[in-house]
Design an enzyme around this catalytic site. Structure first.
Site, short mmCIF file in Angstrom:
data_model
loop_
_atom_site.label_atom_id
_atom_site.label_comp_id
_atom_site.label_asym_id
_atom_site.label_seq_id
_atom_site.Cartn_x
_atom_site.Cartn_y
_atom_site.Cartn_z
N SER A 124 12.32 -3.30 4.11
CA SER A 124 11.10 -3.54 3.33
C SER A 124 11.04 -2.54 2.19
O SER A 124 11.59 -1.43 2.29
CB SER A 124 9.86 -3.39 4.21
N TYR A 132 5.57 0.85 11.24
CA TYR A 132 6.36 -0.10 10.44
C TYR A 132 7.23 0.66 9.44
O TYR A 132 8.42 0.38 9.29
CB TYR A 132 5.40 -1.05 9.73
#
Length: 230
Positions: A124, A132
């Site tokens: 990401s 995350y």
């Protein structure tokens, strides 16, 4: 994103073995069912990962490509390390990072027996929450380590870092707050959210022979979104 990647690879002629915890998604007319196998299990279970990879290898006596696309982002429960529940931390790391390690661990001997191959890992451009963020940073580091250690054996490893992509995981966020999607698009130089097709195209390129001299990179696919952060 993983479903679109698997679909596009099968339609391009690859023999695909896909894994997810969800029910298999529906396919339209002309779907190459003979080139697509779907297993439903949790990729954090090492024994099942090893068995599945062994079965995939046995089908054609080779393994050429591996895509680590499993991921979770529990935006309502992931947060500051001060307030986050420990179980959320461990589960996010297990799915987003440890699962990729387990897949890589058991795929590497099969790629070596096949004479080389390529990994693509979905990371990401931004950590939306602490667990995350840590998991995706770890995945990038894992990919670079694989590229360095196994490059001499003809095994490449690259990471895709998606930006704001419209997926089933993010769609509820935008449905709840439509202005959020508009803000994200307006902050992106290309003035739109990304699609799963954008990620799939990047993945197929990195797996292909067109990327034969590319390894250890983090390919940002974000419509220029990170430029606006500078």
């Amino acid at each position: 994103m993983g479903h679109r990647i698997a679909t596009d690879l099968a339609q391009a002629g690859a023999r695909v073995f896909a894994v997810d915890v969800k029910e298999p998604p529906p396919h339209g007319p002309g779907w190459p069912a003979d080139r697509y196998t779907y297993w439903r299990f949790d990729v954090t279970r090492e024994a099942q990962v090893a068995d599945a990879l062994g079965e995939a290898f046995a089908h054609g006596d080779r393994l050429d490509y591996v895509v680590n696309g499993a991921g979770v982002g529990w935006f309502d429960r992931d947060g500051s390390v001060v307030t986050m529940d420990g179980d959320v931390w461990h589960r996010v790391l297990d799915v987003n990072l440890t699962a990729a390690m387990l897949v890589s661990r058991h795929a590497l001997p099969l790629l070596r027996r096949s004479g080389g191959g390529a990994f693509v890992h979905l990371a990401s451009v931004a950590g939306l929450r602490d667990a995350y963020q840590v998991s995706k940073a770890g995945l990038i580091s894992l990919s670079r380590a694989l590229a360095l250690q196994y490059g001499p054996l003809g095994i490449r490893s690259n990471t895709i870092c998606p930006g704001a992509i419209l997926t089933p995981m993010t769609e509820p966020l935008y449905a709840e707050d439509p202005a959020r999607a508009e803000r994200m698009a307006n902050r992106t130089p290309l003035r739109r959210l990304g699609t799963v097709a954008d990620i799939s195209s990047a993945c197929r390129f990195l797996l292909s022979d067109e990327a034969a001299f590319i390894t250890g990179i983090d390919l940002v696919v974000d419509g220029g979104w990170t430029l606006a952060l500078a």
